[in-house]
Design an enzyme around this catalytic site. Sequence first.
Site, PDB file in Angstrom:
ATOM      1  N   ASP A   1       0.835  -1.199   0.000  1.00 16.59           N
ATOM      2  CA  ASP A   1       0.000   0.000   0.000  1.00 16.59           C
ATOM      3  C   ASP A   1       0.869   1.247   0.000  1.00 16.59           C
ATOM      4  O   ASP A   1       1.795   1.359   0.792  1.00 16.59           O
ATOM      5  CB  ASP A   1      -0.896   0.035   1.248  1.00 16.59           C
ATOM      6  CG  ASP A   1      -2.088  -0.896   1.116  1.00 16.59           C
ATOM      7  OD1 ASP A   1      -2.343  -1.362  -0.004  1.00 16.59           O
ATOM      8  OD2 ASP A   1      -2.751  -1.151   2.138  1.00 16.59           O
TER       9      ASP A   1
ATOM     10  N   ASP B 167     -11.986  12.246   4.858  1.00 17.66           N
ATOM     11  CA  ASP B 167     -11.998  10.885   5.398  1.00 17.66           C
ATOM     12  C   ASP B 167     -12.474   9.871   4.347  1.00 17.66           C
ATOM     13  O   ASP B 167     -12.912   8.776   4.659  1.00 17.66           O
ATOM     14  CB  ASP B 167     -12.802  10.765   6.710  1.00 17.66           C
ATOM     15  CG  ASP B 167     -14.245  11.228   6.576  1.00 17.66           C
ATOM     16  OD1 ASP B 167     -14.658  11.496   5.432  1.00 17.66           O
ATOM     17  OD2 ASP B 167     -14.936  11.320   7.609  1.00 17.66           O
ATOM     18  N   ASN B 168     -12.319  10.244   3.074  1.00 18.44           N
ATOM     19  CA  ASN B 168     -12.578   9.310   1.976  1.00 18.44           C
ATOM     20  C   ASN B 168     -11.262   8.777   1.450  1.00 18.44           C
ATOM     21  O   ASN B 168     -10.225   9.413   1.595  1.00 18.44           O
ATOM     22  CB  ASN B 168     -13.319   9.999   0.828  1.00 18.44           C
ATOM     23  CG  ASN B 168     -14.745  10.326   1.208  1.00 18.44           C
ATOM     24  OD1 ASN B 168     -15.400   9.552   1.892  1.00 18.44           O
ATOM     25  ND2 ASN B 168     -15.224  11.476   0.777  1.00 18.44           N
TER      26      ASN B 168
ATOM     27  N   GLN C 108     -16.574  12.084  14.697  1.00 26.02           N
ATOM     28  CA  GLN C 108     -16.134  12.228  13.291  1.00 26.02           C
ATOM     29  C   GLN C 108     -14.733  12.823  13.195  1.00 26.02           C
ATOM     30  O   GLN C 108     -13.980  12.509  12.272  1.00 26.02           O
ATOM     31  CB  GLN C 108     -17.130  13.115  12.514  1.00 26.02           C
ATOM     32  CG  GLN C 108     -18.469  12.445  12.238  1.00 26.02           C
ATOM     33  CD  GLN C 108     -18.342  11.171  11.398  1.00 26.02           C
ATOM     34  OE1 GLN C 108     -17.767  11.183  10.326  1.00 26.02           O
ATOM     35  NE2 GLN C 108     -18.871  10.060  11.896  1.00 26.02           N
TER      36      GLN C 108
ATOM     37  N   ASP D   7     -11.527  -4.501   6.185  1.00 26.77           N
ATOM     38  CA  ASP D   7     -10.547  -5.574   6.404  1.00 26.77           C
ATOM     39  C   ASP D   7     -10.317  -5.774   7.899  1.00 26.77           C
ATOM     40  O   ASP D   7     -10.157  -6.892   8.377  1.00 26.77           O
ATOM     41  CB  ASP D   7      -9.205  -5.233   5.742  1.00 26.77           C
ATOM     42  CG  ASP D   7      -9.310  -5.124   4.233  1.00 26.77           C
ATOM     43  OD1 ASP D   7     -10.257  -5.695   3.662  1.00 26.77           O
ATOM     44  OD2 ASP D   7      -8.441  -4.467   3.624  1.00 26.77           O
TER      45      ASP D   7
END
Length: 341
Positions: free
Chosen positions: A20, A132-133, A285, A296
């Site tokens: 990643d 936060d995407n 949030q 995952d």
Amino acid sequence: MFLSLRSENTLFGMGNPLLDISAVVDKDFLDKYGLQPNGVILAEDKHKELFDELVQRNKVEYHAGGSTQNSVKIAQWMLQKPHKVATFFGCIGTDRFGEILKKKADEAHVDAHYYQQNEEPTGTCAACITGDNRSLVANLAAANCYKKEKHLDLDSNWELVEKAKVYYIAGFFLTVSPESIFKVAKHASDNNKIFGLNLSAPFISQFFKEPLMKVMPYVDILFGNETVSETRHTDDIAEIAKKTQNLPKENTKRQRIVVFTQGKDDTVATVGEKVTMFPVLDIDQNDIVDTNGAGDAFVGGFLSALVQEHSLEECIRAGHYAANVIIRRVGCTFPEKPDFH
């Protein structure tokens, strides 16, 4: 009493090992490559430059990734001891990224047995974070080159499969080696062990429906997320869960369990004949750093309780805990020890 269940190689995972590469990007970057803020896609030719640009333009972090590898890594972290409860199979290249992956798997105490080949480089996954995407672009490369007859079928490797009691494979691997999944799933079913599969992303059930339906009769636990309903033309996730539970099943000794996570909304699971909602843990949030890996992580937490033969409710509680920890951090990373009781 549970210690005897925690032995080496009890949990078996197989999938696409990816390195990643995550970085915070802006909307222009997403637009340039035609990416959705929360998308999951496989890299095409038009994304070739994306990986280089990401590394050159931004401060990047590297983590051992790939959906299944993330989940078994988190299961191992939740369990802590002994090391190597989790086994992982997948294909990497003979290159620097491959060496980083080996090192990372070792640090996570996962018993990774990679099939190494030199035709394709180690797979990578770009996690392009906006707020936060996160938009994931996976370049499978070597991960695509897994060969059943050159790895899974070898006696020394198959022995590790036979040692396991719980199996988990993310649906992404259906695009690589359905015959490997089928062999493992059939072994689990024939021996009354537990086989789990994840629907992973909408494109799996859309474009890989045939291998998915071929393996479904062997699936004891099916995981999915809220995007499942996008491909099923109904918003009633409970109805989808029930229908999926009732699909044909080979091993009738175990009733299929279906578990769908929905981000911050309740997790939906089939419990016997009923569909039950399990609220997730509250989180401010502002504490959410990166939702990459939450799904995952949920599965990893779930599996850690499952290998100890805990109840479904307890497996879901462990899953919610793990996901709650992961979304407060960048990438699928975790503190040294879990604080789960």
